[in-house]
Motif scaffolding. Structure first.
Motif, PDB file in Angstrom:
ATOM      1  N   ILE A  75       5.464  18.421  57.792  1.00  0.00           N
ATOM      2  CA  ILE A  75       4.175  18.050  57.211  1.00  0.00           C
ATOM      3  C   ILE A  75       4.244  18.051  55.695  1.00  0.00           C
ATOM      4  O   ILE A  75       3.718  17.158  55.020  1.00  0.00           O
ATOM      5  CB  ILE A  75       3.083  18.997  57.735  1.00  0.00           C
ATOM      6  N   GLY A 110      -2.219  18.666  55.017  1.00  0.00           N
ATOM      7  CA  GLY A 110      -0.974  17.934  54.794  1.00  0.00           C
ATOM      8  C   GLY A 110      -0.617  17.703  53.345  1.00  0.00           C
ATOM      9  O   GLY A 110       0.512  17.312  53.037  1.00  0.00           O
ATOM     10  N   ALA A 153      -3.381  16.444  57.678  1.00  0.00           N
ATOM     11  CA  ALA A 153      -2.201  15.822  58.293  1.00  0.00           C
ATOM     12  C   ALA A 153      -2.364  15.640  59.785  1.00  0.00           C
ATOM     13  O   ALA A 153      -1.884  14.656  60.361  1.00  0.00           O
ATOM     14  CB  ALA A 153      -0.960  16.659  58.016  1.00  0.00           C
TER      15      ALA A 153
END
Length: 282
Positions: A37, A134, A150
């Motif tokens: 991520i 994210g 994310a």
């Protein structure tokens, strides 16, 4: 994308029909999904999984929490109108969200039992949606908040009810017993506002519907949560915000209906899936 263990070895990979497609062996630069991520590479994993066969069939692995060691897990309390009314204190919803912190060790994975400790029988369930940050950010505007998400996942924010009232001003003790909650089963990449703005969230216990609400009714929408939290702390990739539970937890029944060994709890949200756990004594 999910994190899991097979044969004593930790993996992450893509969920497929019939099992899991291991991807971590091909991406040593990203030890866990947290690093994936941080690199903005969930799409790269999806591409890598195309046309690959299942490496770990169902039954050969156990799910773990999707982000194994997040820097922060921040939980939002009392975030649905009926939940606020449950407190029966005559007060309207506060102007800002109530927050508390949980530790990663307090969660287990999909398919694993929630653990009821010997110190108290008051293990309760709270079905919630969790968002995974994210992109690093501080003082994020509500308009930009979705750009910092994310992925989304599910959470059973298991709580030991009497232990949240052990002191005058905190809930930390009742929220952080080892393996008292669950998270997963997997991460669904976040690509559109419709994934969060108005989706149904339910919790059933042994097939009985206990919690049922929609994210559009949140007192503090997820955009607001991200903006507020990022005012006082920097959000970093892999951080998790657990966004609040509807009314209907076991403590609010008369008499209370706490979880018992052998119970099955299913947290479900549209477009995200189902998080299923049982209960076992420590």
């Amino acid at each position: 994308m999910a994190s899991y263990v097979s044969g004593g070895q930790a993996f992450y990979g893509a969920v497929a029909e019939g099992g899991m497609i291991a991807l971590s062996p091909a991406f040593h630069q990203w030890p866990t999904l947290r690093e994936v991520i941080e690199a903005g590479a969930l799409y790269d994993l999806a591409v890598a999984a195309r046309d690959k066969p299942v490496s770990h069939p169902d039954g050969s692995f156990d799910y773990t929490i999707p982000i194994p060691v997040p820097e922060k897990i921040i939980c939002v309390g009392v975030n649905f109108p009926d939940r606020n009314a449950e407190y029966r204190d005559g007060q309207d919803a506060p102007p800002n969200p109530s927050l508390f912190i949980r530790f990663p060790r307090s969660f287990t994975g999909h398919g694993q039992p929630l653990i009821r400790p010997p110190e108290t029988p008051q293990l309760d369930y709270e079905g919630e949606i969790a968002v995974v940050i994210g992109k690093l950010g501080r003082r994020i505007s509500e308009d930009a908040a979705h750009d910092h998400i994310a992925a989304v996942t599910l959470c059973n924010e298991g709580t030991l009810r009497d232990w949240v009232r052990h002191a005058k001003f905190n809930v930390t003790q009742g929220k952080n017993w080892d393996r008292s909650g669950a998270m997963g089963p997997y991460l669904v990449p976040f690509t559109a506002a419709a994934q969060l703005d108005d989706i149904r969230l339910t919790t059933t216990v042994n097939g009985e519907l206990r919690q049922d609400d929609r994210t559009s009714r949140m007192i503090f929408p997820i955009r607001r949560q991200i903006a507020y939290i990022s005012t006082f702390t920097t959000l970093v990739p892999g951080d998790i915000i657990v966004t609040g539970t509807p009314t209907g937890a076991g403590a609010r029944f008369d008499p209370p209906r706490f979880l018992q060994p052998g119970d099955e709890i299913v947290v479900e949200a549209e477009g995200i899936g189902q998080l299923v756990n049982t209960v076992a004594d420590e």
